[in-house]
Design a protein around this motif. Structure first.
Motif, PDB file in Angstrom:
ATOM      1  N   LYS A 370       0.830  -1.205   0.000  1.00 19.86           N
ATOM      2  CA  LYS A 370       0.000   0.000   0.000  1.00 19.86           C
ATOM      3  C   LYS A 370       0.866   1.258   0.000  1.00 19.86           C
ATOM      4  CE  LYS A 370      -3.916   2.256   2.249  1.00 19.86           C
ATOM      5  NZ  LYS A 370      -4.925   2.198   3.324  1.00 19.86           N
ATOM      6  N   PHE A 371       1.963   1.249   0.766  1.00 24.26           N
ATOM      7  CA  PHE A 371       2.866   2.402   0.798  1.00 24.26           C
ATOM      8  C   PHE A 371       3.428   2.661  -0.603  1.00 24.26           C
ATOM      9  CE2 PHE A 371       6.732   4.748   1.248  1.00 24.26           C
ATOM     10  CZ  PHE A 371       6.602   5.512   2.400  1.00 24.26           C
ATOM     11  N   ARG A 372       3.888   1.603  -1.261  1.00 22.93           N
ATOM     12  CA  ARG A 372       4.471   1.771  -2.590  1.00 22.93           C
ATOM     13  C   ARG A 372       3.425   2.268  -3.590  1.00 22.93           C
ATOM     14  NH1 ARG A 372       9.576  -1.174  -2.998  1.00 22.93           N
ATOM     15  NH2 ARG A 372       9.400  -1.054  -5.264  1.00 22.93           N
ATOM     16  N   LEU A 377       1.424   6.837  -6.814  1.00 24.01           N
ATOM     17  CA  LEU A 377       0.376   7.786  -7.208  1.00 24.01           C
ATOM     18  C   LEU A 377       0.824   9.228  -7.020  1.00 24.01           C
ATOM     19  CD1 LEU A 377      -2.839   6.045  -5.796  1.00 24.01           C
ATOM     20  CD2 LEU A 377      -2.357   6.541  -8.207  1.00 24.01           C
ATOM     21  N   LEU A 378       1.505   9.492  -5.910  1.00 28.40           N
ATOM     22  CA  LEU A 378       2.012  10.852  -5.666  1.00 28.40           C
ATOM     23  C   LEU A 378       3.010  11.264  -6.736  1.00 28.40           C
ATOM     24  CD1 LEU A 378       2.503  10.907  -1.784  1.00 28.40           C
ATOM     25  CD2 LEU A 378       0.892  12.283  -3.100  1.00 28.40           C
ATOM     26  N   LYS A 379       3.911  10.347  -7.108  1.00 22.58           N
ATOM     27  CA  LYS A 379       4.922  10.659  -8.113  1.00 22.58           C
ATOM     28  C   LYS A 379       4.282  10.889  -9.485  1.00 22.58           C
ATOM     29  CE  LYS A 379       8.785  10.579  -5.822  1.00 22.58           C
ATOM     30  NZ  LYS A 379       9.616  11.807  -5.740  1.00 22.58           N
ATOM     31  N   GLU A 380       3.309  10.051  -9.842  1.00 22.27           N
ATOM     32  CA  GLU A 380       2.676  10.161 -11.164  1.00 22.27           C
ATOM     33  C   GLU A 380       1.857  11.440 -11.308  1.00 22.27           C
ATOM     34  OE1 GLU A 380       0.392   6.614 -11.515  1.00 22.27           O
ATOM     35  OE2 GLU A 380       2.064   5.407 -12.273  1.00 22.27           O
ATOM     36  N   LYS A 392      -9.795  17.508  -5.529  1.00 18.24           N
ATOM     37  CA  LYS A 392      -9.918  16.493  -4.495  1.00 18.24           C
ATOM     38  C   LYS A 392     -11.299  15.847  -4.553  1.00 18.24           C
ATOM     39  CE  LYS A 392      -8.219  15.700   0.133  1.00 18.24           C
ATOM     40  NZ  LYS A 392      -7.654  16.265   1.358  1.00 18.24           N
ATOM     41  N   GLY A 393     -11.357  14.527  -4.435  1.00 22.21           N
ATOM     42  CA  GLY A 393     -12.592  13.775  -4.519  1.00 22.21           C
ATOM     43  C   GLY A 393     -12.711  13.008  -5.811  1.00 22.21           C
ATOM     44  N   THR A 394     -11.839  13.313  -6.790  1.00 17.69           N
ATOM     45  CA  THR A 394     -11.876  12.619  -8.082  1.00 17.69           C
ATOM     46  C   THR A 394     -11.413  11.175  -7.941  1.00 17.69           C
ATOM     47  OG1 THR A 394     -11.379  14.725  -9.173  1.00 17.69           O
ATOM     48  CG2 THR A 394     -11.116  12.712 -10.494  1.00 17.69           C
ATOM     49  N   ASP A 395     -10.342  10.980  -7.152  1.00 15.94           N
ATOM     50  CA  ASP A 395      -9.762   9.645  -6.967  1.00 15.94           C
ATOM     51  C   ASP A 395      -9.535   9.429  -5.471  1.00 15.94           C
ATOM     52  OD1 ASP A 395      -8.252   7.346  -6.804  1.00 15.94           O
ATOM     53  OD2 ASP A 395      -6.873   7.874  -8.420  1.00 15.94           O
ATOM     54  N   PRO A 396     -10.344   8.591  -4.809  1.00 17.79           N
ATOM     55  CA  PRO A 396     -10.214   8.390  -3.356  1.00 17.79           C
ATOM     56  C   PRO A 396      -8.828   7.905  -2.935  1.00 17.79           C
ATOM     57  CG  PRO A 396     -12.259   7.427  -4.177  1.00 17.79           C
ATOM     58  CD  PRO A 396     -11.459   7.826  -5.377  1.00 17.79           C
ATOM     59  N   GLU A 397      -8.195   7.061  -3.763  1.00 16.43           N
ATOM     60  CA  GLU A 397      -6.872   6.532  -3.400  1.00 16.43           C
ATOM     61  C   GLU A 397      -5.813   7.632  -3.471  1.00 16.43           C
ATOM     62  OE1 GLU A 397      -4.819   2.193  -3.878  1.00 16.43           O
ATOM     63  OE2 GLU A 397      -5.560   3.134  -5.704  1.00 16.43           O
ATOM     64  N   LEU A 398      -5.914   8.487  -4.501  1.00 12.83           N
ATOM     65  CA  LEU A 398      -4.976   9.607  -4.597  1.00 12.83           C
ATOM     66  C   LEU A 398      -5.231  10.604  -3.473  1.00 12.83           C
ATOM     67  CD1 LEU A 398      -2.730  11.123  -6.011  1.00 12.83           C
ATOM     68  CD2 LEU A 398      -4.402  12.024  -7.650  1.00 12.83           C
TER      69      LEU A 398
END
Length: 435
Positions: A370-372, A377-380, A392-398
């Protein structure tokens, strides 16, 4: 001097009565004849004019003529000087007296702390552990560095590479590992580095504490043969303690300087240069050294960290590429992370531990995945986030990755003199990913 001590000293320097003579000499190779020698025999060259002498190794034979690569520089020697065969061969004195000392590849002290007690002779060159005698790597080896213990967990007997460009911080990370590792014996090989770095590494990175530590030094001004066999000698020291049933931490800085030393030797003997000027022997030498680390059934283990200097931050460098194929994992240090002030600058996404899945709990493994994923996602989406183009709200995981960005960066950052236990690191990671 006691008789037994004198006897041991004389026995360790058993030179032949017969001798040959030097017929040709240049800066890197001495040509001689008159002795019946074999490849890798040790010889002693003695000047006829002065008391000067040096030790060398037979590296090539052509009929009655043989070629010697010296362990030191050849200034002052000339044709006609005598060559004696050393019957002790490639053996060095190894014992418990080495702990807490700084020595050269011949185990001669260079720390002004007096002589080292007599020890038994042990060969520098040994075969690696037999494949069927290798123990399974099933125990965690804690190094006290959160980003490694938590996300790139190392096992007892594992071989890892630390890949970094110049000035990125590999020496600092090495010091953190030596100080924080849970190992009763620590062997550090500093091969081909600047002489200035040796006392700096001891005082700054180790805090001057050499408890249960042996440091073997062959600096950049030493001969190529000293740099080459300095690495093998250090591994022999680690094997001595492993054979006593102890878990040993072995750290070598750096594999690249070691390969460069073999490049100098190989090219001087006429080997053809291949990729980036390295002869084939430079690449075949790496597994001969690295495969000697590991876990052996009925004995202890050698957990090894080999630093690899990446020229121009190019991971396709032939030495880096060959090392990655031999090692059980790689830790890549990022120059970009140092620019952001993240230390140690371990690039989690480019690094991997090949045994981690077998030695950590399922809960810990899920937290690592999960950390990776969040870090990726942060890097991309870093550019979108910085310019405010992401809603914010577009992608819950991001969204979760953005919320946890600060705590994730805090987890992979660590002060150079700070160490944290494995259990604390893994629990902090699990808690962070479940929050």
């Amino acid at each position: 001097m006691p008789f037994t001590s004198l006897k041991d000293k004389l026995a360790s320097k058993n030179y032949s009565v017969a001798f040959g003579e030097v017929v040709k000499i240049n800066a890197t190779v001495i040509t001689a004849r008159g002795l019946n020698v074999s490849i890798s025999d040790m010889v002693k060259i003695v000047s006829n004019e002065t008391t000067q002498e040096t030790v060398g190794m037979v590296t090539e034979i052509d009929g009655p003529t043989f070629f010697i690569t010296p362990f030191s520089f050849v200034d002052g020697f000339r044709s006609g000087d005598k060559v004696f065969l050393d019957s002790t061969g490639m053996n060095i004195p190894i014992g418990d007296g080495l702990l807490g000392r700084v020595v050269d590849p011949f185990m001669r002290p260079i720390d002004d702390k007096g002589r080292i007690p007599n020890s038994k002779l042990s060969p520098i060159i040994k075969p690696p552990i037999s494949a069927m005698k290798r123990g399974m790597i099933d125990e965690v080896f804690s190094v006290g560095v959160k980003s490694i213990d938590g996300l790139l967990t190392c096992g007892k007997g594992q071989k890892l590479g630390i890949f970094a460009g110049s000035g990125v911080g590999k020496s600092t990370l090495m010091g953190m590992i030596v100080r924080g590792a849970e190992a009763p014996i620590k062997v550090v090989a500093l091969i081909g580095e600047r002489g200035r770095e040796i006392p700096e590494f001891i005082e700054k990175n180790l805090g001057g504490d050499l408890t249960n530590t042996v440091i073997i030094v062959a600096t950049s001004d030493d001969s190529p043969l000293m740099r080459k066999y300095g690495a093998f000698a250090a591994m022999s020291v680690a094997e001595f303690f492993k054979d006593k049933g102890l878990d040993v931490l072995f750290i070598m800085d750096s594999v690249t300087r070691f390969a460069m030393a073999q490049r100098e030797i190989g090219l001087a003997l006429g080997e053809p240069p291949t990729s980036k000027g390295y002869p084939p022997s430079s690449l075949t030498l790496l597994p001969q050294l690295m495969e000697r680390a590991g876990k052996e059934e009925g004995k202890g283990s050698i957990t090894a960290f080999f630093t690899v200097l990446i020229e121009g931050d190019d991971m396709s460098d032939p030495i880096a590429d060959q090392s990655r194929s031999i090692l059980d994992g790689h830790i890549v240090l990022s120059r970009e992370m140092t620019d952001f002030g993240i230390y140690p600058p371990v690039h989690i996404l480019n690094s991997a531990s090949r045994v981690m899945n077998d030695i950590i709990t399922p809960e810990h493994f899920r937290a690592v995945l999960k950390f990776r994923r969040l870090y990726t996602l942060l890097k991309e989406n870093e550019t979108l986030i910085r310019i405010g183009a992401y809603n914010k709200g577009t992608d819950p995981e991001l969204d979760e990755a953005i919320d946890k960005k600060e705590v994730m960066q805090k987890f992979i950052s660590q002060g150079a003199m700070y160490s944290e236990a494995f259990n604390a690191s893994s629990e902090a990671l699990i808690e962070m990913m479940q929050a």
